[in-house]
Design a protein around this motif. Sequence first.
Motif, PDB file in Angstrom:
ATOM      1  N   MET A  83     -25.576  46.554   0.415  1.00  0.00           N
ATOM      2  CA  MET A  83     -25.959  45.824  -0.762  1.00  0.00           C
ATOM      3  C   MET A  83     -27.228  46.764  -1.484  1.00  0.00           C
ATOM      4  O   MET A  83     -27.398  46.415  -2.594  1.00  0.00           O
ATOM      5  CB  MET A  83     -26.511  44.375  -0.609  1.00  0.00           C
ATOM      6  CG  MET A  83     -25.540  43.229  -0.250  1.00  0.00           C
ATOM      7  SD  MET A  83     -24.039  43.540  -1.397  1.00  0.00           S
ATOM      8  CE  MET A  83     -24.754  43.006  -2.891  1.00  0.00           C
ATOM      9  N   LEU A  84     -27.570  47.532  -0.899  1.00  0.00           N
ATOM     10  CA  LEU A  84     -28.824  48.688  -1.495  1.00  0.00           C
ATOM     11  C   LEU A  84     -27.949  49.626  -2.341  1.00  0.00           C
ATOM     12  O   LEU A  84     -28.587  50.197  -3.209  1.00  0.00           O
ATOM     13  CB  LEU A  84     -29.376  49.385  -0.451  1.00  0.00           C
ATOM     14  CG  LEU A  84     -30.536  48.355   0.238  1.00  0.00           C
ATOM     15  CD1 LEU A  84     -31.210  49.337   1.467  1.00  0.00           C
ATOM     16  CD2 LEU A  84     -31.504  47.795  -0.639  1.00  0.00           C
ATOM     17  N   THR A  85     -26.629  49.824  -2.135  1.00  0.00           N
ATOM     18  CA  THR A  85     -25.877  50.792  -2.648  1.00  0.00           C
ATOM     19  C   THR A  85     -25.474  50.455  -4.373  1.00  0.00           C
ATOM     20  O   THR A  85     -25.387  48.937  -4.193  1.00  0.00           O
ATOM     21  CB  THR A  85     -24.567  51.245  -2.176  1.00  0.00           C
ATOM     22  OG1 THR A  85     -23.907  50.139  -1.726  1.00  0.00           O
ATOM     23  CG2 THR A  85     -25.115  51.853  -0.805  1.00  0.00           C
ATOM     24  N   ALA A  87     -27.859  46.823   3.983  1.00  0.00           N
ATOM     25  CA  ALA A  87     -27.751  48.351   3.449  1.00  0.00           C
ATOM     26  C   ALA A  87     -26.595  48.564   2.616  1.00  0.00           C
ATOM     27  O   ALA A  87     -26.931  49.298   1.543  1.00  0.00           O
ATOM     28  CB  ALA A  87     -27.568  49.281   4.756  1.00  0.00           C
TER      29      ALA A  87
END
Lengths: 118, 404, 171
Positions: free
Chosen positions: C75-77, C73
């Motif tokens: 790494m999604l930012t 999660a």
Amino acid sequence: MLSDWLYVGVFFLIAMFLPGAAIFVAGLLAPKKPNPIKNSTYECGIETVGSAWVQFKAQYYVYTLVFLVFDVETVLLFPWALAYNRLTMFAILEGLLFVVILLGGLLYAWRKGALEWV
Amino acid sequence: MLPWYQDPVNFIAAWLRTVLSGWGLAPGAVDFILTFLGAGITALLGMLWVIFLIWYERKLIGRIQDRFGPNRVGPWGIFQPFADMLKIFVKEYITPAGADRVPYNLAPILSVASVLLIWAVIPFTMTIMGVNLNVGLLLIIASGGLSVLAVLLAGWGSNNKFAMLGGFRAVAQLISYEVPMVVSLLIPVILSGSLGVNDIVKAQNIPFLVTAPVAALIFFISSVAESGRSPFDLVEAESELVAGFNTEYSGLKFGMFYVAEFLHAFTISLLFSTLFLGGWRGPFAEQYPLLGFLYLGIKTFVVYFVVILFRGSLPRFRIDQMMDLNWKLLTPMALVSLIITALVAQPLVSLPWVQAAALFAANAAILIIFMGWAGRKVSRKRPIVGRPRPLAVPHPDDHMPVEP
Amino acid sequence: MSALQIIFLVIGALTLASAVMVVTARKIMHAALWLVLALGGVAAVFATLEASFFAVMQVVVYIGAIAILIIFAVMLTRKVMEDTGPQVNRSWPWALLACLGVLAGLVYLLSNWGGFLTAARAIPEGGENLVQFGQALTSPSGFVVPFEVASILLVAALVGAIYVAGEPREK
């Protein structure tokens, strides 16, 4: 019982210590001659562009979520499996209902294409 | 208490206990020293064993590929790994600029430790084992979670796009294959009624390979995938990812990932023979516990041979094929076989041989149905886009004029 | 002080320190990694309490799955490794005050509870009774309804996640 866990804890610390010590000793024996070219990021020969910590796509997140749901459910099934020989048929069917719901979740993910790697 | 020639390790432990108590140490301190010694020796032997494994595997892979393998250093090249070890000990560590230091250095250590942790709960004979923890099987699963963490740390810490991509891809693979593995481990638990690894071995009057062949197959495939070796070596697909999550490692830090991989391959063979082939069980193993060591060794090396054969003979999967194999074949098969086993085993508990036969038949039926279904899916014809054209075939019309 | 108490205090201090680092680490990825350490500390506390099943479950579920989920999660930012600005804003004294108030209330309530004074039941030889736990999970007089509801809840979470994260489809 507590001594069992003491053993596991000590074992884990030793298992961390042994490779750590080997790496440390090798670091003492090895030459240390860093230079900027040697320490640059290893890619295909040209200099790397931008940060390595790039944004990832949501596919990985969905995979992990599917995995998480399965992991939690199977861990909950372990006490049921352990007591299997002492359970009545009704209780076993209860556990299997749990598995069938899980299977339903898998089928949903399959139909929705969440399991396709793109 | 058995005499020394039947159970030397426990004999030595008891002797040490009397000696240490004789020195006036408190019982708690004596216990701690013995625990420390036992854990230290097991872990050290596990690490040193890798030296032999490297030679064995290189030799076998060499034979599979019609080569000699290592054959220069010592008889049959047996000292080759020692030479390699000396070399790797004096190699320079190259830490990439901008690496995240703590995760970068922790990853190789954790990757070895997570595999070695499994050795704490494996019974080598009836009496020689680290510990018969009452949740031993779950501890094995937990150690898999730690190795995922090690890969993640390595990919993250390296400050390299390929390492990062490889690490994340590896994590997606490892966690996916954990699902069928955990589900297939539920079946030995159902059949033995215990989570302690030694109790599972003791319950195998009939090896679980006979009563639960589907679970054994799924466990084998998914644990080979967990170890990240060919044909599941997408983790370090060199044609796509340079070298995956360990691109930026050098010297012994890379060596530790290598050690972890070889040790993992051996450990899964050890686990498979413990959980499905009856571990140390065999004729006279209960009177002479040392014999159990021999039986376990033979079974483990047979399985290890198959693991190496796997590596030597199968080409690498494509990543979507690998994920499909996991989610669309192994996981449903594991869940179905769990349901069938739970339904079949219960009414026949009092008749062990009938139960084994019924379970074997049910498993065979599951295997045939799933294999047939998967085979039909795979062999479905793909549409042909265009006819293949042969290249560099001389056309009859454009022949060169021959000089008279 | 017995050896067990010393071990407990060391583990507790480690867990608390990592928990503090989770909220104060300047890079969001480091916060996630500190969280792993804090969860591992909780698992060790379970082990010292001889709650083997929960110790292992803590590692399998929280470190093996939820921590990885959080890292994905993260790494999604965008801009993972950059500072996310100041860690506190103007009203941090008020937040501290509110936290202390809640802590005081909890301590007051718990000090009236008799559970601290009664000795825990001894765990039988060979560890906690997991068989009984399994029987209770599936017996109608036990916890069969929560057990099944948990499964439905998890599948609902799966469905929701796939719906939210799935590719937007054109109508």
